[in-house]
Every structure is written in structure tokens, then in C-alpha cells.
Design a protein around this motif. Structure first.
Motif, mmCIF file in Angstrom:
data_model
loop_
_atom_site.group_PDB
_atom_site.id
_atom_site.type_symbol
_atom_site.label_atom_id
_atom_site.label_comp_id
_atom_site.label_asym_id
_atom_site.label_seq_id
_atom_site.Cartn_x
_atom_site.Cartn_y
_atom_site.Cartn_z
ATOM 1 N N VAL A 165 0.876 -1.178 0.000
ATOM 2 C CA VAL A 165 0.000 0.000 0.000
ATOM 3 C C VAL A 165 0.910 1.223 0.000
ATOM 4 O O VAL A 165 1.865 1.295 0.771
ATOM 5 C CB VAL A 165 -0.934 0.011 1.237
ATOM 6 C CG1 VAL A 165 -1.779 1.270 1.260
ATOM 7 C CG2 VAL A 165 -1.822 -1.233 1.243
ATOM 8 N N ASP A 166 0.604 2.188 -0.881
ATOM 9 C CA ASP A 166 1.501 3.316 -1.109
ATOM 10 C C ASP A 166 1.806 4.209 0.074
ATOM 11 O O ASP A 166 2.905 4.685 0.220
ATOM 12 C CB ASP A 166 0.958 4.201 -2.241
ATOM 13 C CG ASP A 166 1.519 3.741 -3.570
ATOM 14 O OD1 ASP A 166 2.600 3.138 -3.553
ATOM 15 O OD2 ASP A 166 0.875 3.972 -4.600
ATOM 16 N N GLN A 167 0.801 4.499 0.911
ATOM 17 C CA GLN A 167 1.092 5.470 1.971
ATOM 18 C C GLN A 167 0.565 5.024 3.322
ATOM 19 O O GLN A 167 -0.407 4.273 3.410
ATOM 20 C CB GLN A 167 0.508 6.838 1.604
ATOM 21 C CG GLN A 167 -0.988 6.852 1.494
ATOM 22 C CD GLN A 167 -1.538 8.232 1.187
ATOM 23 O OE1 GLN A 167 -0.847 9.241 1.324
ATOM 24 N NE2 GLN A 167 -2.786 8.294 0.780
ATOM 25 N N ASP A 168 1.235 5.515 4.360
ATOM 26 C CA ASP A 168 0.757 5.238 5.706
ATOM 27 C C ASP A 168 0.048 6.489 6.237
ATOM 28 O O ASP A 168 0.058 7.545 5.610
ATOM 29 C CB ASP A 168 1.910 4.794 6.619
ATOM 30 C CG ASP A 168 3.008 5.829 6.746
ATOM 31 O OD1 ASP A 168 2.721 7.038 6.630
ATOM 32 O OD2 ASP A 168 4.166 5.443 6.976
ATOM 33 N N LEU A 169 -0.565 6.343 7.389
ATOM 34 C CA LEU A 169 -1.354 7.441 7.958
ATOM 35 C C LEU A 169 -0.479 8.646 8.287
ATOM 36 O O LEU A 169 -0.913 9.795 8.186
ATOM 37 C CB LEU A 169 -2.097 6.954 9.208
ATOM 38 C CG LEU A 169 -3.051 7.947 9.870
ATOM 39 C CD1 LEU A 169 -4.205 8.324 8.950
ATOM 40 C CD2 LEU A 169 -3.599 7.384 11.179
#
Length: 306
Positions: free
Chosen positions: A96-100
Motif C-alpha cells: 500500500v503506497d502510503q501510511d497514515l
């Protein structure tokens, strides 16, 4: 566990050196899709088996069968023997490309809308309720471990790895952030699933603030910062099995949570305080949190008032 991961997965980029070693973005040469590779070196037993790891991985594999929308998929596990004492275990996750953390940093001012925060929180708690109902504690929940897809779907990552990695952690002098750790862990008392709820509360506040709620520099400093917000807990709530005494802290009283999270609404503030409850036994559970009035639609709230 399959052998020979290196052929099927072709590293594309280094994603980051986490506390647990380097994480790679790779391409699955069979399906063409991107994956995240996390490797850890594990000590083996007499039969050359990394025994605790096999158990943990079996558990992660079992969770996989439910295919929960708010949990990162574990696609594959590969083991390669490095020596008689050591095996390299590579876990292959969906990418998944981005984290929170990145997601919050990229949000233009004035920040996330209240509805967006509510949606992210609902998804986060759904993932957590699923893990907890399967007796899995995350133990290291923080914005970097919560992934957000481009469609806005939340997926919990790195759960169950805390145990796999703890043996490896002894070998790496890393600073794991204290900011999301609950009091019982900071005090080195016993702990269970409520640890994740505390971390979730810290993250809830951070979604509004766009910066962490408690930024301590040591265990004691972290506790001090927590008590500045929630007050020093009463003597009877202080765990008995800990070395740090309650007398080490000034007698602070709780301050209104809105002083620290001004944008939060009344229902949200009530839920946040139920999550940031000192006594883990009194802390709200993930299932009860999902039932909280904060998550009810506004229309139904106004109807009940009239």
C-alpha cells in the motif's frame, strides 16, 4: 514455508529501514503486482526450525482466510537457511503506497474534515476488533503502521510481528517510539488487548491535531506528559507489580481534553477519554467503541434529542 523467495520477488525500491530491518517494495514476477517484503533473522531450535516464528506465522496465516478489508494481506512466507543457528524469514505483504503518517502530513490546511476522521477511525476500529476477536494484539500501533490506500481504505499492518521481531530486536539498538504506548507498558506492568485501544486514542487525537498528543523522551517523561492531560490516577488504580511509584509524579488533575484537541466534537471527546483511560480494565473495547454515539449518524442523534 516456501523456499527461494528471491526468484519470485524482484526488489524495486527500499521503502524504509523500520525498527525491524529493511522493508522493500518488490514486484511479484508471477502476478506482476507490487508487494512489500519484510525480512527478519530468527534463531532456530535443534531441528533448525524458528519455532516461535512458525507459531506466529501460522496465526497470521489463519487470519488471512477471513480476508478482512481493514487488515493488510500476508501473501506469502519464505524461509531461507542462513546457518544452523539462524534462518531468514521473509514475509510478503500486499503493498500500500502510503501510511497514515504521510497521509496526515499531506493533508492541506485546515486538515481532515470531521467526517473523514470519523470514517478513518471506524475502519481502524473494525480492523482492531477483528484482530482482538482472534486474540491477536497489535502491540505497536502508530500512524506508520496504519496504511491508507488511494481509495481511502484503512489497513492495519505489522500486527502480530511484535512477537516475531522481539527476538530480533535484541540485536538492533533501535529507538522505538514511546508516544503511542499505554501507561501499563510504560510502567512494565502486565498488558493485553487494551494496549491497542490506548494507541488508537493517541492516533484519534493526532488526526485532529496533525501532530502527536504525547511526545515523551523517556518512559517517565512520557508518563508525565500523559498525566498532564488525564491527571494523576488514584492510588488504587496504580498497578502493584511495578517498580515506579506513583509518588514519583506531581499530583496533577485532569484538564479538559478540548484544551488539547480543540476541533473534536462532544461525542468524539467522550470516546477519546474512554480510550485514554489509565486503568486498562476500564478502557473501552474496540467493539464497544464502534457502538459509541460518536459513530451514529447525525440525523439519528438529532431525532433522539427532539
Amino acid at each position: 514455508m516456501a523456499h527461494g523467495a528471491s526468484i519470485q520477488y524482484e526488489p524495486v525500491a527500499e521503502i524504509g529501514g523500520g525498527a525491524y530491518g529493511t522493508v522493500y517494495k518488490a514486484r511479484d514476477t508471477e502476478s506482476g503486482q507490487f508487494v512489500a517484503l519484510k525480512s527478519v533473522r530468527v534463531q532456530t531450535d535443534q531441528n533448525g526450525l524458528p519455532i516461535s516464528t512458525v507459531r506466529e506465522v501460522a496465526l497470521l496465516r489463519r487470519l488471512e482466510q477471513f480476508d478482512h478489508p481493514n487488515v493488510v494481506r500476508l501473501m506469502d512466507v519464505c524461509a531461507t537457511q542462513r546457518s544452523d543457528q539462524e534462518t531468514k524469514v521473509t514475509l510478503v505483504f500486499e503493498h500500500v503506497d502510503q501510511d497514515l503518517k504521510t497521509y496526515l502530513e499531506r493533508v492541506p490546511a485546515p486538515g481532515l474534515s470531521p467526517d473523514r476522521i470519523k470514517d478513518l477511525m471506524r475502519q481502524l476500529l473494525c480492523g482492531l476488533a477483528f484482530l482482538h476477536s482472534n486474540r491477536v494484539m497489535h502491540r505497536d500501533l502508530k500512524p506508520e503502521n496504519i496504511l491508507v490506500t488511494s481509495q481511502g481504505q484503512v489497513k492495519l499492518a505489522d500486527f502480530g510481528l511484535a512477537r516475531i521481531y522481539s527476538c530480533h530486536m535484541a540485536l538492533t539498538p533501535v529507538v522505538v517510539t514511546l508516544w503511542y504506548r499505554p501507561p501499563e507498558v510504560l510502567l512494565q506492568s502486565s498488558y493485553a488487548t487494551p494496549v491497542d485501544i490506548w494507541s488508537t486514542g493517541c492516533i484519534f487525537a493526532e488526526m485532529f491535531r496533525r501532530k502527536p498528543l504525547f511526545c515523551g523522551e523517556s518512559e517517565v517523561d512520557q508518563l508525565g506528559k500523559i498525566f498532564e492531560v488525564i491527571g494523576l490516577p488514584p492510588e488504587e488504580e496504580w498497578p502493584t507489580d511495578v517498580t515506579l511509584s506513583r509518588k514519583s509524579f506531581p499530583p496533577l488533575t485532569a484538564r479538559p481534553i478540548k484544551d488539547f484537541v480543540p476541533e473534536i466534537n462532544e461525542q468524539g471527546a467522550q470516546l477519546l477519554l474512554k480510550m485514554l483511560t489509565f486503568d486498562p480494565l476500564k478502557r473501552i473495547s474496540s467493539l464497544n467503541a464502534l457502538e459509541h454515539p460518536y459513530f451514529r449518524d447525525e440525523e439519528t442523534l438529532t431525532e433522539t434529542k427532539s
